[in-house]
Design an enzyme around this catalytic site. Structure first.
Site, short mmCIF file in Angstrom:
data_model
loop_
_atom_site.label_atom_id
_atom_site.label_comp_id
_atom_site.label_asym_id
_atom_site.label_seq_id
_atom_site.Cartn_x
_atom_site.Cartn_y
_atom_site.Cartn_z
N SER A 78 0.82 -1.21 0.00
CA SER A 78 0.00 0.00 0.00
C SER A 78 0.85 1.26 0.00
O SER A 78 1.82 1.36 0.74
CB SER A 78 -0.92 0.00 1.23
OG SER A 78 -1.64 1.21 1.31
N ASP A 79 0.47 2.20 -0.86
CA ASP A 79 1.05 3.52 -0.81
C ASP A 79 0.61 4.20 0.48
O ASP A 79 -0.34 3.75 1.14
CB ASP A 79 0.57 4.33 -2.03
CG ASP A 79 1.19 5.72 -2.10
OD1 ASP A 79 2.35 5.87 -1.70
OD2 ASP A 79 0.49 6.65 -2.53
N LYS A 80 1.28 5.27 0.89
CA LYS A 80 0.94 5.93 2.14
C LYS A 80 0.04 7.15 1.91
O LYS A 80 -1.10 7.18 2.35
CB LYS A 80 2.21 6.36 2.89
CG LYS A 80 1.91 7.03 4.25
CD LYS A 80 3.17 7.49 4.92
CE LYS A 80 3.76 8.71 4.28
NZ LYS A 80 2.90 9.93 4.44
N THR A 81 0.57 8.14 1.19
CA THR A 81 -0.14 9.40 1.02
C THR A 81 -1.41 9.23 0.20
O THR A 81 -1.36 8.77 -0.94
CB THR A 81 0.78 10.44 0.36
OG1 THR A 81 1.97 10.56 1.13
CG2 THR A 81 0.09 11.79 0.28
N THR A 325 -1.94 -1.10 -4.07
CA THR A 325 -2.94 -0.04 -4.06
C THR A 325 -2.28 1.31 -3.85
O THR A 325 -1.30 1.43 -3.12
CB THR A 325 -3.99 -0.28 -2.96
OG1 THR A 325 -4.95 0.76 -2.99
CG2 THR A 325 -3.36 -0.32 -1.59
#
Length: 334
Positions: A78-81, A325
């Site tokens: 998973s991406d963070k921002t 994602t």
């Protein structure tokens, strides 16, 4: 046919254990013969109903088979921002380097922004500028948007009154700091960034050039806070219960990634991708020691698109079904 046989044997008083076993054997033969024919239809209907339910949750299904694949996912990258966090940035304190006032740094940062893009970072910087009328004096000649390789935004402008030319940049502090000829400035930028990251703040470097990019003056570092989404922790906990391991893959600083991971109850074994991945990396042929690190890590920070590709491909080669994602183009291309 089965009903007729049962009724006939019952009337004739010949219904016994042997007869029942023969009937069950016949039923079993019919089931085995019919399942291969009906299976594709049953699967298609089931997957179509799944796609309908997902559409109600605002998920677009391009291939029905992807629902079955998603059900087998055991690792989620998973991406963070904007994915784990709200992507609703608020400007915090400003650390001065060569600027005399915080508003001077914010002003140059605002010049390196385009309000029409509706970018969260640009919006936060522009909103923090007290006297926005100053922006009207400058005409934009060229705008170089952010990309994940350069990690900066650059704008070339001129003042419509004095005709003064000004080049401005804002972006990742480690990149902006290196634009200065003074190594002490770069070190100071890194120190400020590290201190902000430990408190969970993102940092944004700002610099300007009055000689068309020949020399750059680093003005300061803006701090921004992006709080976790309200449902992120709950979602991650649900993934854990389902046996899905969540790895954070972000372009932000390592310390920020670790701080965010702590707040969300994720693992904090997060590595700086720029340090652990070789520059001549072949994403399709990752060394064994790096492949083991990828498998054991809870995430990676300061990643480039090629790092994300290598991480996903390596995990897939290890037999995992991986989901990726994020709201960036480099996530959508994986």
């Amino acid at each position: 046919m089965v009903a007729f046989r049962v009724y006939n044997d019952y009337v004739a008083h010949t219904l016994g254990v042997t007869t029942v076993l023969n009937i069950l054997q016949f039923v079993l033969v019919l089931l085995v013969a019919s399942i291969p024919v009906a299976m594709p239809t049953v699967f298609s209907i089931t997957l179509a109903l799944g796609a309908l339910n997902l559409s109600k949750k605002k998920a677009i299904v391009s291939r029905l088979s992807s629902i079955e694949e998603m059900a087998g996912v055991d690792i989620l990258c998973s991406d963070k921002t904007g994915t784990l966090t709200k992507n609703q940035l608020t400007l915090g304190e400003t650390s001065l380097i060569n600027a005399k006032d915080a508003q001077d740094v914010i002003f140059i940062g605002a010049l390196a922004s385009r309000k029409e893009d509706n970018d969260p970072i640009d919006n936060a910087v522009i909103a923090a500028l007290k006297d926005q009328s100053k922006l009207k004096d400058w005409v934009l000649d060229k705008f170089i948007p952010f990309n994940p390789v350069s990690k900066k935004i650059e704008a070339h402008l001129h003042n419509q009154t004095s005709n003064e030319k000004l080049w401005v940049v804002k972006g990742a502090p480690q990149v902006i700091g290196q634009m200065s000829d003074d190594s002490a400035v770069a070190n100071k930028v890194n120190d400020i960034t590290d201190q902000l990251a430990k408190r969970g703040y993102r940092a944004l470097g700002v610099a300007q050039s009055k000689d068309e990019g020949k020399t750059w003056t680093v003005l300061g570092v803006l701090s921004m806070f992006d709080p976790p989404r309200d449902d992120s922790k709950k979602t991650i906990d649900e993934c854990k219960r389902e046996g899905i391991r969540v790895k954070m893959i972000t372009g932000d600083d390592t310390a920020i990634a670790i701080e965010t991971a702590k707040k969300l109850g994720m693992g904090t074994k997060i590595y700086n991708a720029s340090k652990v991945f070789p520059k001549d990396l072949d994403p399709d042929n990752v060394p064994d020691d790096l492949a083991k690190l990828i498998a054991d890590a809870d995430g990676f920070a300061r990643v480039f698109p090629e790092h994300k590709y290598a991480i996903v491909k390596t995990l897939q080669k290890q037999g995992h079904i991986v989901a990726m994602t994020g709201d960036g183009v480099n996530e959508l291309l994986l």
